[in-house]
Motif scaffolding. Structure first.
Motif, PDB file in Angstrom:
ATOM      1  N   UNK A  25      53.120 -26.863   6.342  1.00  0.00           N
ATOM      2  CA  UNK A  25      54.496 -26.502   6.688  1.00  0.00           C
ATOM      3  C   UNK A  25      54.957 -25.218   6.014  1.00  0.00           C
ATOM      4  N   UNK A  26      54.380 -24.850   4.897  1.00  0.00           N
ATOM      5  CA  UNK A  26      54.713 -23.585   4.246  1.00  0.00           C
ATOM      6  C   UNK A  26      56.047 -23.611   3.527  1.00  0.00           C
ATOM      7  N   UNK A  27      56.521 -22.418   3.242  1.00  0.00           N
ATOM      8  CA  UNK A  27      57.759 -22.255   2.476  1.00  0.00           C
ATOM      9  C   UNK A  27      58.964 -22.735   3.278  1.00  0.00           C
ATOM     10  N   UNK A  28      58.982 -22.441   4.558  1.00  0.00           N
ATOM     11  CA  UNK A  28      60.108 -22.865   5.387  1.00  0.00           C
ATOM     12  C   UNK A  28      60.224 -24.389   5.410  1.00  0.00           C
ATOM     13  N   UNK A  29      59.108 -25.080   5.520  1.00  0.00           N
ATOM     14  CA  UNK A  29      59.129 -26.540   5.494  1.00  0.00           C
ATOM     15  C   UNK A  29      59.652 -27.074   4.173  1.00  0.00           C
ATOM     16  N   UNK A  30      59.246 -26.446   3.075  1.00  0.00           N
ATOM     17  CA  UNK A  30      59.733 -26.866   1.762  1.00  0.00           C
ATOM     18  C   UNK A  30      61.232 -26.629   1.633  1.00  0.00           C
ATOM     19  N   UNK A  31      61.697 -25.470   2.092  1.00  0.00           N
ATOM     20  CA  UNK A  31      63.127 -25.155   1.998  1.00  0.00           C
ATOM     21  C   UNK A  31      63.954 -26.139   2.818  1.00  0.00           C
ATOM     22  N   UNK A  32      63.507 -26.457   4.022  1.00  0.00           N
ATOM     23  CA  UNK A  32      64.233 -27.414   4.871  1.00  0.00           C
ATOM     24  C   UNK A  32      64.260 -28.780   4.207  1.00  0.00           C
ATOM     25  N   UNK A  33      63.127 -29.219   3.655  1.00  0.00           N
ATOM     26  CA  UNK A  33      63.063 -30.516   2.984  1.00  0.00           C
ATOM     27  C   UNK A  33      63.968 -30.537   1.754  1.00  0.00           C
ATOM     28  N   UNK A  34      63.982 -29.453   0.972  1.00  0.00           N
ATOM     29  CA  UNK A  34      64.819 -29.386  -0.221  1.00  0.00           C
ATOM     30  C   UNK A  34      66.293 -29.422   0.144  1.00  0.00           C
ATOM     31  N   UNK A  35      66.679 -28.711   1.192  1.00  0.00           N
ATOM     32  CA  UNK A  35      68.084 -28.717   1.633  1.00  0.00           C
ATOM     33  C   UNK A  35      68.490 -30.111   2.083  1.00  0.00           C
ATOM     34  N   UNK A  36      67.613 -30.786   2.819  1.00  0.00           N
ATOM     35  CA  UNK A  36      67.922 -32.150   3.260  1.00  0.00           C
ATOM     36  C   UNK A  36      68.035 -33.097   2.066  1.00  0.00           C
ATOM     37  N   UNK A  37      67.168 -32.935   1.064  1.00  0.00           N
ATOM     38  CA  UNK A  37      67.225 -33.790  -0.122  1.00  0.00           C
ATOM     39  C   UNK A  37      68.529 -33.573  -0.886  1.00  0.00           C
ATOM     40  N   UNK A  38      68.956 -32.338  -1.029  1.00  0.00           N
ATOM     41  CA  UNK A  38      70.224 -32.050  -1.718  1.00  0.00           C
ATOM     42  C   UNK A  38      71.393 -32.612  -0.923  1.00  0.00           C
ATOM     43  N   UNK A  39      71.354 -32.514   0.404  1.00  0.00           N
ATOM     44  CA  UNK A  39      72.426 -33.064   1.236  1.00  0.00           C
ATOM     45  C   UNK A  39      72.514 -34.577   1.093  1.00  0.00           C
ATOM     46  N   UNK A  40      71.375 -35.263   1.077  1.00  0.00           N
ATOM     47  CA  UNK A  40      71.382 -36.724   0.902  1.00  0.00           C
ATOM     48  C   UNK A  40      71.906 -37.086  -0.479  1.00  0.00           C
ATOM     49  N   UNK A  41      71.526 -36.338  -1.504  1.00  0.00           N
ATOM     50  CA  UNK A  41      72.018 -36.603  -2.860  1.00  0.00           C
ATOM     51  C   UNK A  41      73.537 -36.445  -2.917  1.00  0.00           C
ATOM     52  N   UNK A  42      74.064 -35.395  -2.285  1.00  0.00           N
ATOM     53  CA  UNK A  42      75.514 -35.180  -2.286  1.00  0.00           C
ATOM     54  C   UNK A  42      76.237 -36.278  -1.507  1.00  0.00           C
ATOM     55  N   UNK A  43      75.654 -36.729  -0.394  1.00  0.00           N
ATOM     56  CA  UNK A  43      76.255 -37.820   0.368  1.00  0.00           C
ATOM     57  C   UNK A  43      76.274 -39.118  -0.433  1.00  0.00           C
ATOM     58  N   UNK A  44      75.195 -39.403  -1.157  1.00  0.00           N
ATOM     59  CA  UNK A  44      75.154 -40.614  -1.980  1.00  0.00           C
ATOM     60  C   UNK A  44      76.185 -40.545  -3.108  1.00  0.00           C
ATOM     61  N   UNK A  45      76.326 -39.375  -3.704  1.00  0.00           N
ATOM     62  CA  UNK A  45      77.314 -39.198  -4.769  1.00  0.00           C
ATOM     63  C   UNK A  45      78.725 -39.405  -4.220  1.00  0.00           C
ATOM     64  N   UNK A  46      79.000 -38.851  -3.054  1.00  0.00           N
ATOM     65  CA  UNK A  46      80.306 -39.014  -2.431  1.00  0.00           C
ATOM     66  C   UNK A  46      80.554 -40.472  -2.064  1.00  0.00           C
ATOM     67  N   UNK A  47      79.530 -41.154  -1.541  1.00  0.00           N
ATOM     68  CA  UNK A  47      79.680 -42.561  -1.170  1.00  0.00           C
ATOM     69  C   UNK A  47      79.995 -43.412  -2.393  1.00  0.00           C
ATOM     70  N   UNK A  48      79.308 -43.159  -3.510  1.00  0.00           N
ATOM     71  CA  UNK A  48      79.575 -43.919  -4.723  1.00  0.00           C
ATOM     72  C   UNK A  48      81.001 -43.698  -5.209  1.00  0.00           C
ATOM     73  N   UNK A  49      81.485 -42.466  -5.108  1.00  0.00           N
ATOM     74  CA  UNK A  49      82.857 -42.158  -5.522  1.00  0.00           C
ATOM     75  C   UNK A  49      83.860 -42.908  -4.632  1.00  0.00           C
ATOM     76  N   UNK A  50      83.619 -42.923  -3.324  1.00  0.00           N
ATOM     77  CA  UNK A  50      84.531 -43.612  -2.411  1.00  0.00           C
ATOM     78  C   UNK A  50      84.445 -45.131  -2.569  1.00  0.00           C
ATOM     79  N   UNK A  51      83.263 -45.657  -2.820  1.00  0.00           N
ATOM     80  CA  UNK A  51      83.125 -47.106  -3.008  1.00  0.00           C
ATOM     81  C   UNK A  51      83.819 -47.561  -4.289  1.00  0.00           C
ATOM     82  N   UNK A  52      83.911 -46.673  -5.276  1.00  0.00           N
ATOM     83  CA  UNK A  52      84.617 -47.011  -6.507  1.00  0.00           C
ATOM     84  C   UNK A  52      86.109 -47.167  -6.285  1.00  0.00           C
ATOM     85  N   UNK A  53      86.648 -46.545  -5.258  1.00  0.00           N
ATOM     86  CA  UNK A  53      88.079 -46.632  -4.962  1.00  0.00           C
ATOM     87  C   UNK A  53      88.440 -47.874  -4.150  1.00  0.00           C
TER      88      UNK A  53
END
Length: 77
Positions: A25-53
């Motif tokens: 997949x090369x560098x582009x594949x790694x960049x796409x995978x890294x962006x998706x991983x960061x997006x999932x991490x941010x969504x999980x963080x946001x979900x935990x914050x909302x579930x706490x409320x």
């Protein structure tokens, strides 16, 4: 027009370097995978914050009979 000429000149060079038995997949594949991983991490963080409320305690039903509510109040005391 010059971009088109540059691409047509670079395509044969890329074709010579391509090993058909080893395609990665090369560098582009790694960049796409890294962006998706960061997006999932941010969504999980946001979900935990909302579930706490969220309040998980159920409010008593105002249409329930008074005897049923009195029984619950007596059991809690």
């Amino acid at each position: 027009m010059s971009a088109h000429l540059a691409l047509t000149q670079l395509v044969p060079f890329a074709a010579e370097e391509l090993d058909k038995n080893k395609v990665t997949p090369g560098v582009l594949g790694f960049v796409v995978f890294a962006v998706m991983a960061v997006a999932v991490w941010m969504l999980m963080k946001s979900m935990n914050r909302h579930m706490g409320k969220v309040s998980f305690e159920e409010a008593p039903d105002p249409k329930a009979p008074a005897a049923a509510q009195g029984g619950k109040a007596a059991a809690q005391e």
